[in-house]
Design a protein around this motif. Structure first.
Motif, short mmCIF file in Angstrom:
data_model
loop_
_atom_site.label_atom_id
_atom_site.label_comp_id
_atom_site.label_asym_id
_atom_site.label_seq_id
_atom_site.Cartn_x
_atom_site.Cartn_y
_atom_site.Cartn_z
N GLY A 213 -16.68 -12.18 1.51
CA GLY A 213 -16.65 -11.09 0.80
C GLY A 213 -15.42 -10.51 0.07
O GLY A 213 -15.29 -9.65 -0.86
N LEU A 214 -14.22 -11.14 0.73
CA LEU A 214 -12.98 -10.67 0.29
C LEU A 214 -12.77 -11.03 -1.43
O LEU A 214 -12.03 -10.54 -1.74
CB LEU A 214 -11.85 -11.16 1.27
CG LEU A 214 -11.70 -10.42 2.27
CD1 LEU A 214 -10.70 -11.02 3.30
CD2 LEU A 214 -11.11 -8.88 2.16
N ASP A 215 -13.27 -12.26 -1.47
CA ASP A 215 -12.78 -12.76 -2.71
C ASP A 215 -13.73 -13.29 -3.74
O ASP A 215 -13.97 -14.69 -3.86
CB ASP A 215 -11.64 -13.78 -2.51
CG ASP A 215 -10.77 -13.95 -3.99
OD1 ASP A 215 -9.87 -14.61 -3.73
OD2 ASP A 215 -11.01 -13.26 -4.90
N PRO A 216 -14.98 -12.61 -3.92
CA PRO A 216 -15.88 -13.26 -4.65
C PRO A 216 -15.56 -13.47 -6.21
O PRO A 216 -16.17 -14.53 -6.74
CB PRO A 216 -17.12 -11.92 -4.88
CG PRO A 216 -16.31 -10.81 -4.49
CD PRO A 216 -14.69 -11.12 -3.87
N GLY A 217 -14.57 -12.92 -6.83
CA GLY A 217 -14.28 -13.22 -7.86
C GLY A 217 -13.70 -14.76 -8.21
O GLY A 217 -13.79 -15.05 -9.32
N ARG A 218 -13.56 -15.34 -7.23
CA ARG A 218 -12.83 -16.55 -7.32
C ARG A 218 -13.85 -17.63 -7.28
O ARG A 218 -13.45 -18.92 -7.36
CB ARG A 218 -11.71 -16.88 -6.20
CG ARG A 218 -10.79 -15.75 -6.30
CD ARG A 218 -9.72 -16.54 -7.23
NE ARG A 218 -8.45 -15.61 -7.53
CZ ARG A 218 -7.20 -15.83 -7.57
NH1 ARG A 218 -7.02 -17.02 -7.70
NH2 ARG A 218 -6.48 -14.79 -7.93
N GLN B 134 -6.20 3.17 6.54
CA GLN B 134 -6.50 1.70 6.63
C GLN B 134 -6.20 1.23 7.89
O GLN B 134 -6.73 0.12 8.17
CB GLN B 134 -5.50 1.13 5.45
CG GLN B 134 -6.08 1.42 4.18
CD GLN B 134 -5.07 0.52 3.02
OE1 GLN B 134 -4.83 -0.53 3.21
NE2 GLN B 134 -4.76 1.37 1.90
N GLN C 98 0.89 -0.95 -0.11
CA GLN C 98 0.12 0.17 0.01
C GLN C 98 0.62 1.26 -0.10
O GLN C 98 0.57 2.30 -0.43
CB GLN C 98 -1.00 -0.05 1.12
CG GLN C 98 -1.89 -0.95 1.12
CD GLN C 98 -2.85 -1.25 0.22
OE1 GLN C 98 -3.53 0.27 -0.27
NE2 GLN C 98 -3.15 -1.99 -0.76
N ARG D 46 -18.05 -2.02 5.74
CA ARG D 46 -18.89 -1.74 4.37
C ARG D 46 -18.14 -0.78 3.71
O ARG D 46 -18.12 -0.81 2.24
CB ARG D 46 -20.21 -0.93 4.88
CG ARG D 46 -21.27 -1.82 4.88
CD ARG D 46 -22.57 -1.27 4.65
NE ARG D 46 -22.83 -0.17 5.52
CZ ARG D 46 -23.06 -0.22 6.87
NH1 ARG D 46 -23.43 -1.30 7.36
NH2 ARG D 46 -23.29 0.68 7.84
N ARG D 47 -17.19 -0.01 4.14
CA ARG D 47 -16.61 0.98 3.53
C ARG D 47 -15.41 0.25 2.85
O ARG D 47 -14.81 0.77 1.81
CB ARG D 47 -16.04 2.09 4.61
CG ARG D 47 -15.70 3.59 3.68
CD ARG D 47 -15.28 4.63 4.55
NE ARG D 47 -16.16 4.85 5.62
CZ ARG D 47 -16.12 5.57 6.83
NH1 ARG D 47 -14.82 5.90 6.94
NH2 ARG D 47 -16.58 5.99 7.73
N TRP D 48 -14.99 -0.85 3.12
CA TRP D 48 -14.01 -1.84 2.32
C TRP D 48 -14.62 -2.58 1.51
O TRP D 48 -13.94 -3.28 0.81
CB TRP D 48 -13.22 -2.58 3.58
CG TRP D 48 -12.26 -1.56 4.37
CD1 TRP D 48 -12.26 -0.56 5.14
CD2 TRP D 48 -10.84 -2.04 4.48
NE1 TRP D 48 -11.28 -0.26 5.44
CE2 TRP D 48 -10.31 -1.23 5.19
CE3 TRP D 48 -9.95 -3.24 3.86
CZ2 TRP D 48 -9.02 -1.21 5.56
CZ3 TRP D 48 -8.65 -3.01 4.25
CH2 TRP D 48 -8.19 -2.20 4.89
N GLY D 49 -15.89 -2.67 1.28
CA GLY D 49 -16.73 -3.13 0.43
C GLY D 49 -16.87 -4.84 0.93
O GLY D 49 -16.91 -5.75 0.00
N ILE D 50 -16.52 -5.01 2.22
CA ILE D 50 -16.77 -6.32 2.76
C ILE D 50 -18.09 -6.35 3.22
O ILE D 50 -18.37 -5.57 4.21
CB ILE D 50 -15.58 -6.42 3.62
CG1 ILE D 50 -14.25 -6.64 3.12
CG2 ILE D 50 -15.86 -8.10 4.53
CD1 ILE D 50 -13.13 -6.22 4.33
N VAL D 51 -18.95 -7.33 2.71
CA VAL D 51 -20.36 -7.39 3.28
C VAL D 51 -20.52 -8.69 3.88
O VAL D 51 -20.27 -9.82 3.52
CB VAL D 51 -21.24 -7.42 2.05
CG1 VAL D 51 -22.57 -7.34 2.36
CG2 VAL D 51 -20.91 -6.41 1.05
#
Lengths: 286, 284
Positions: free
Chosen positions: B278-283, B162, B140, B238-243
């Protein structure tokens, strides 16, 4: 250090002979107008391990150079030296005619630049990481806008307009407000490329941009990189994607064991490698 | 009389003080709350600067912060309280006296308590913040630097925001402790909930009852804070996009735990930890 570099076959770099002459006038201002990166006799060691043993490379404006070589050959370290993520131990690197990370003091010695000056230099050099390094607490658009807003000090509206345009350019117009956690690897890397472009760099360094991706996502990232190359962006790419190198690179540079083994047009390197080490490396890939 | 056994619990006293506390008790409760909030807030700010100083290039500054942390974490809070209020006055260094801020009289003892709790807690907060800054992935920093930020800008715009996510859970823990530790301020005469309870106890002799009431009020404070803390954590996620699926509190999960599960949720759902999901939905 000189002993170490004398292990290096002197035949290694035909092109570096030409660049070596630039040493005389590498005072930080005198690089040729067409050459954007000039690295001369770069040495880098981590403790007792010498990772770069005298690497010289000159990159022309608009050129796409792909660095290949086995892992541990120093490709990534060399790339990281170009924007001063790594401090070099010997030699010099200049970008756009300015020494990177160092200045020459009154006595002619190299001194590390002030942090603010290094930051100014880095703003002109994009960097795309193997693991994307997107800001996880920010949306795709915010990731792209942060640099322009905080470094270039442009307004939020202006930055967002720029950010939207760049995300569209990498095919992510549907993902402005999505967080990295909800993006696939390929999408993340495209956001990262947009983030680098947002600073309007003169040069972009790619550190194995597709190595952390699932195979089906590599294509979308390479496609974006191809379009950048087609627009004349100067790019130095560390990659194992030989197909990309063959198709897009103006020049392929083979590194091994901290030295530049050979360089040339992709056709020459891939079809008629001059050196045994290159042949052995390419043979392993097939 | 001494031989008397059997239970003496004044139920009506207990209930009346629990449901309808005296004005003095409520004032004590309020003092407890604002002592804790003001001290924790100041300590968090001071702790951030101490943590940054700990990463400074200037060695004497780092050493000074280390010394500070070492002393304040290594000595009892009660001793610090006595030294700062009574001790400083006794050696003639500083005497806390009442001051008026915006029309409100702040007693000297309250000032001394806030100063002590702040200094003490800042030592812990600096360690928490230091660890949280270190927990932010080093990539980062490089990403921020690569866009031309100076190390200071990277710290401010990328690293610190962060680190907040890592700071909240231990900070919540400390604030919980802070609310209870404010009772120590009674020794220098701050009329917070514990001192008021002591006074009620000595005038009514209903010692168990009044301290049971105090204990329940402390419990209520820490429980409310527990809910606030999880709300903050969810908000940051939520702000990190983790649902996360709506986090079941211990109350609502009580019944669910009794239900036998058929098959493993882990294999069906694909992921054991809802946070990872939530961290890795792409997989998927």
């Amino acid at each position: 250090m000189t002993e170490a570099s004398s292990d290096v076959p002197t035949r290694a770099t035909a092109a570096s002979a030409a660049t070596a002459s630039t040493t005389d006038r590498a005072d930080g201002n005198g690089a040729q107008a067409t050459s954007i990166v000039e690295a001369v006799d770069v040495h880098k060691r981590f403790g007792s391990l010498e990772v770069l043993k005298g690497v010289s490379l000159s990159v022309e404006r608009g050129e796409v150079v792909v660095l290949i070589g086995p892992s541990g050959s120093g490709k990534t370290t060399f790339l990281r030296c170009i924007n001063h993520f790594e401090k070099i131990d010997q030699g010099r690197i200049s970008v756009n005619g300015r020494l990177i990370g160092y200045r020459v003091d009154a006595k002619g010695n190299l001194r590390e630049e002030r942090a603010a000056e290094i930051a100014r230099q880095r703003a002109e050099i994009g960097f795309v990481f193997q693991h994307f390094n997107l800001y996880p607490n920010k949306t795709a658009l915010e990731n792209v806008c942060l640099g322009p807003r905080k470094v270039r000090k442009i307004s939020r509206d202006e930055a967002e307009e720029l950010g939207r345009r760049l995300l569209q350019r990498v095919g992510l117009e549907a993902k402005f407000d999505v967080h990295p956690a909800q993006l696939s690897g390929g999408q993340k890397q495209r956001v990262a490329i947009a983030r680098a472009l947002a600073m309007q760099p003169k040069l972009i360094l790619f550190d194995e941009p597709t190595s952390a991706l699932d195979p089906e996502m590599i294509g979308e990232v390479l496609a974006v990189m191809k379009s950048l190359a087609a627009e004349g962006m100067t790019m130095i790419v560390v990659s194992h994607e030989m197909g990309f190198a063959r198709e897009v690179a103006d020049r392929v540079v083979m590194m091994d064991d901290g030295v530049l083994v050979e360089e040339g047009p992709p056709r020459q390197i891939f079809d008629h490698p001059a050196h045994e080490r290159t042949r052995a490396f390419l043979a392993k890939l097939l | 009389m001494l031989a008397t056994t059997g239970l003496h619990f004044n139920t009506s006293f207990f209930w009346s003080h629990l449901t309808n506390p005296t004005t003095a008790f409520l004032q004590g409760l309020w003092t407890t709350v604002y002592l804790a909030i003001v001290s924790q807030t100041l300590a968090t700010i001071l702790g951030l600067f101490l943590a940054l100083a700990r990463r400074s290039k200037i060695a004497p500054l780092r050493a000074a912060v280390w010394l500070y942390t070492w002393i304040f974490r290594g000595t009892p809070l009660l001793v610090q309280l006595m030294m700062i209020y009574d001790g400083l006055a006794a050696v003639g260094l500083y005497r806390f006296s009442n001051i008026t801020i915006a029309g409100l009289v702040v007693p000297g003892v309250v000032q001394a308590a806030v100063v002590t709790f702040t200094l003490n807690e800042a030592a812990y907060m600096s360690e928490i913040i230091r660890a949280s800054l270190n927990a932010v992935d080093s990539g980062q920093l490089e990403a921020a630097l690569s866009t031309g930020m100076t190390p200071m800008q990277a710290m401010r715009h990328v690293i610190v925001p962060q680190a907040v996510r890592f700071v909240i859970p231990p900070l919540g823990n400390d604030f919980n402790a802070m609310m209870k530790n404010t009772s120590l301020a009674s020794v220098i005469g701050v009329s917070e909930m514990f001192l008021v309870s002591t006074e009620i106890s000595s005038t009514t002799f209903n010692t168990f009852e009044i301290f049971a009431v105090a204990a329940l009020y402390y419990l209520a404070l820490t429980t409310v804070w527990g809910f606030v803390q999880s709300a903050i954590e969810r908000r940051i996620d939520r702000r990190w996009g983790i649902v996360r699926p709506p986090r079941s509190s211990w109350l609502s999960s009580w019944g669910r735990r009794q239900v036998p599960s058929f098959g493993s949720g882990a294999t069906i759902g694909g992921s054991i930890d809802p946070a990872l999901e939530g961290l890795d939905p792409g997989r998927r």
